[in-house]
Design an enzyme around this catalytic site. Sequence first.
Site, mmCIF file in Angstrom:
data_model
loop_
_atom_site.group_PDB
_atom_site.id
_atom_site.type_symbol
_atom_site.label_atom_id
_atom_site.label_comp_id
_atom_site.label_asym_id
_atom_site.label_seq_id
_atom_site.Cartn_x
_atom_site.Cartn_y
_atom_site.Cartn_z
ATOM 1 N N TYR A 90 26.647 33.961 37.035
ATOM 2 C CA TYR A 90 28.030 34.376 37.175
ATOM 3 C C TYR A 90 28.190 34.086 38.657
ATOM 4 C CZ TYR A 90 32.339 36.655 37.223
ATOM 5 O OH TYR A 90 33.768 37.203 37.394
ATOM 6 N N SER A 149 35.147 35.831 42.753
ATOM 7 C CA SER A 149 34.871 37.393 42.509
ATOM 8 C C SER A 149 34.055 37.735 43.744
ATOM 9 C CB SER A 149 34.085 37.503 41.476
ATOM 10 O OG SER A 149 33.425 38.676 41.374
HETATM 11 N N1 NAP Z 1 37.367 41.812 35.309
HETATM 12 C C1 NAP Z 1 36.696 42.004 36.299
HETATM 13 O O1 NAP Z 1 36.327 42.864 36.970
HETATM 14 C C2 NAP Z 1 36.784 40.753 37.279
HETATM 15 C C3 NAP Z 1 36.085 40.925 38.634
HETATM 16 C C4 NAP Z 1 35.940 39.627 39.299
HETATM 17 C C5 NAP Z 1 36.499 38.457 39.042
HETATM 18 N N2 NAP Z 1 37.043 38.205 37.799
HETATM 19 C C6 NAP Z 1 37.563 37.094 37.500
HETATM 20 O O2 NAP Z 1 38.827 37.114 37.170
HETATM 21 C C7 NAP Z 1 39.052 36.134 36.240
HETATM 22 C C8 NAP Z 1 39.821 36.639 34.916
HETATM 23 O O3 NAP Z 1 38.960 37.599 34.201
HETATM 24 P P1 NAP Z 1 39.428 38.699 33.143
HETATM 25 O O4 NAP Z 1 38.522 39.875 33.627
HETATM 26 O O5 NAP Z 1 40.928 38.927 33.068
HETATM 27 O O6 NAP Z 1 38.711 38.059 31.812
HETATM 28 P P2 NAP Z 1 39.259 37.958 30.348
HETATM 29 O O7 NAP Z 1 39.972 38.957 29.831
HETATM 30 O O8 NAP Z 1 37.833 37.581 29.558
HETATM 31 O O9 NAP Z 1 40.061 36.561 30.463
HETATM 32 C C9 NAP Z 1 39.698 35.252 30.931
HETATM 33 C C10 NAP Z 1 40.618 34.417 30.453
HETATM 34 O O10 NAP Z 1 40.256 32.850 30.637
HETATM 35 C C11 NAP Z 1 40.503 32.298 29.209
HETATM 36 N N3 NAP Z 1 39.253 31.224 29.077
HETATM 37 C C12 NAP Z 1 38.238 31.331 28.937
HETATM 38 N N4 NAP Z 1 37.739 30.070 28.634
HETATM 39 C C13 NAP Z 1 38.571 29.240 28.685
HETATM 40 C C14 NAP Z 1 38.666 27.893 28.596
HETATM 41 N N5 NAP Z 1 37.671 27.327 28.269
HETATM 42 N N6 NAP Z 1 39.654 27.251 28.730
HETATM 43 C C15 NAP Z 1 40.924 27.873 28.836
HETATM 44 N N7 NAP Z 1 40.990 29.259 29.256
HETATM 45 C C16 NAP Z 1 39.913 29.722 28.803
HETATM 46 C C17 NAP Z 1 40.561 33.474 28.253
HETATM 47 O O11 NAP Z 1 41.322 33.055 27.196
HETATM 48 P P3 NAP Z 1 40.970 32.191 25.855
HETATM 49 O O12 NAP Z 1 39.517 32.932 25.387
HETATM 50 O O13 NAP Z 1 42.158 32.325 25.157
HETATM 51 O O14 NAP Z 1 40.753 30.775 26.168
HETATM 52 C C18 NAP Z 1 40.995 34.590 28.914
HETATM 53 O O15 NAP Z 1 42.473 34.288 29.049
HETATM 54 C C19 NAP Z 1 37.879 35.416 35.804
HETATM 55 O O16 NAP Z 1 37.661 34.134 36.605
HETATM 56 C C20 NAP Z 1 36.818 36.444 36.193
HETATM 57 O O17 NAP Z 1 35.476 35.886 36.549
HETATM 58 C C21 NAP Z 1 37.038 39.347 36.953
#
Ligand code: NAP
Length: 255
Positions: A152, A139
Amino acid sequence: MKDINGKVIWIIGCSSGIGFALAKELSELGAILILSARRENKLEDLNNNLGGNHLVCPVDVESHKSLINAVNIIKEIYPNIDSAIFLPAIYLPHDGNKKDIKIIHKMLSVNIGGAFNMVDVLLPIFEKQKFGQIILCASVAGYRGLPMGQPYCASKAAIISYAESLKTELEHKNIDVKVINPGFVRTPLTDKNDFPMPMIIEPDIAAKAIIRGIKSRVFEIHFPKKFTYIMKILHILPAPLYFFIMRIIQKFIKK
Ligand SMILES: NC(=O)c1ccc[n+]([C@@H]2O[C@H](COP(=O)([O-])OP(=O)(O)OC[C@H]3O[C@@H](n4cnc5c(N)ncnc54)[C@H](OP(=O)(O)O)[C@@H]3O)[C@@H](O)[C@H]2O)c1
C-alpha cells in the site's frame, strides 16, 4: 477553483468512505456531480439521496476501456468537465509475511494503474477545453515505507510522485493538479485495521478538508494537520534515525 457552485466534478470512488462523504458536501455546495465506482446500486442510492440530479456512471478503473466508455457518456451530457477526483484504492493490512502476489498486483493495478488510466482518458479533454483539475488521492502512508505497509505504501508513494510530475508538466496548460494525503479516516477501508489509529477522523471532516483544498491554490491537501505534521517530520528524518524509530514502533505493534 474558487467557487464550487455549477462546476462539473467527476468523483471516482464515491460508493463508500471519503468519496461518498465528499459527494454529499460537494452536492450541497451546488456542484454537478458524476458519480463513479464499480457498485452501481450504491451510486444510485447516493444519487437519490442527493436529489437524483447527478449522473451515475459506473466504472472499473482497472479497465482503460471502462473509463473510455464513461468519458464518452459524460461528453454526451456535459460540454466540459471542471474537475476529476481519483479515490479508488485497495488496502489490505499486511503483517510483513509473504503475501499472495496476485493480491499485490491487484492493489498496484487499482491504486496506481487506475490513476494512470483516468489521467490518460481525461487529458485530451482538458487539453481541448484548455482548463481542468486533476486530484489524485494518495496518503501519508506514501511519505515513507511504513512497517506492515507494503504494498500500500509503495502504491501511495507512486501516486504522490505521479501527481508531482503531472503538476510540473501540466500547469502551463492551465490544468491544476493536486494530491490528497489523508491521515486515518473512519471508512470501510480502515475498518479492517486491528491496530490503534491515532487521531482518526470521520469522513465528513475529511470531505470538508478536501473541499477547502480544492478551493485553494495548494498542491497537497493533507489532514488532520496534527497527525500529518508528525508524519511530515518522519518524512524528513535521516534514514538511520527513521529506521531506529520504526524498530521501536514495530516492537510496540507486536506487543
Ligand atoms: N480511510 C483512510 O484512513 C485513508 C487514509 C489515507 C488515504 N486514504 C485513501 O482515500 C481513498 C478513499 O478511501 P476510503 O477510505 O474512502 O475507502 P473505501 O471506503 O474503501 O472507498 C474506496 C472507493 O473506491 C472504489 N473502488 C475500489 N476499487 C475500484 C475500482 N477498481 N474501480 C472503481 N472504483 C473502485 C470503491 O467502490 P466500489 O467497490 O463500488 O468500486 C469505493 O467507492 C483511497 O485512495 C485511500 O487509499 C484513505
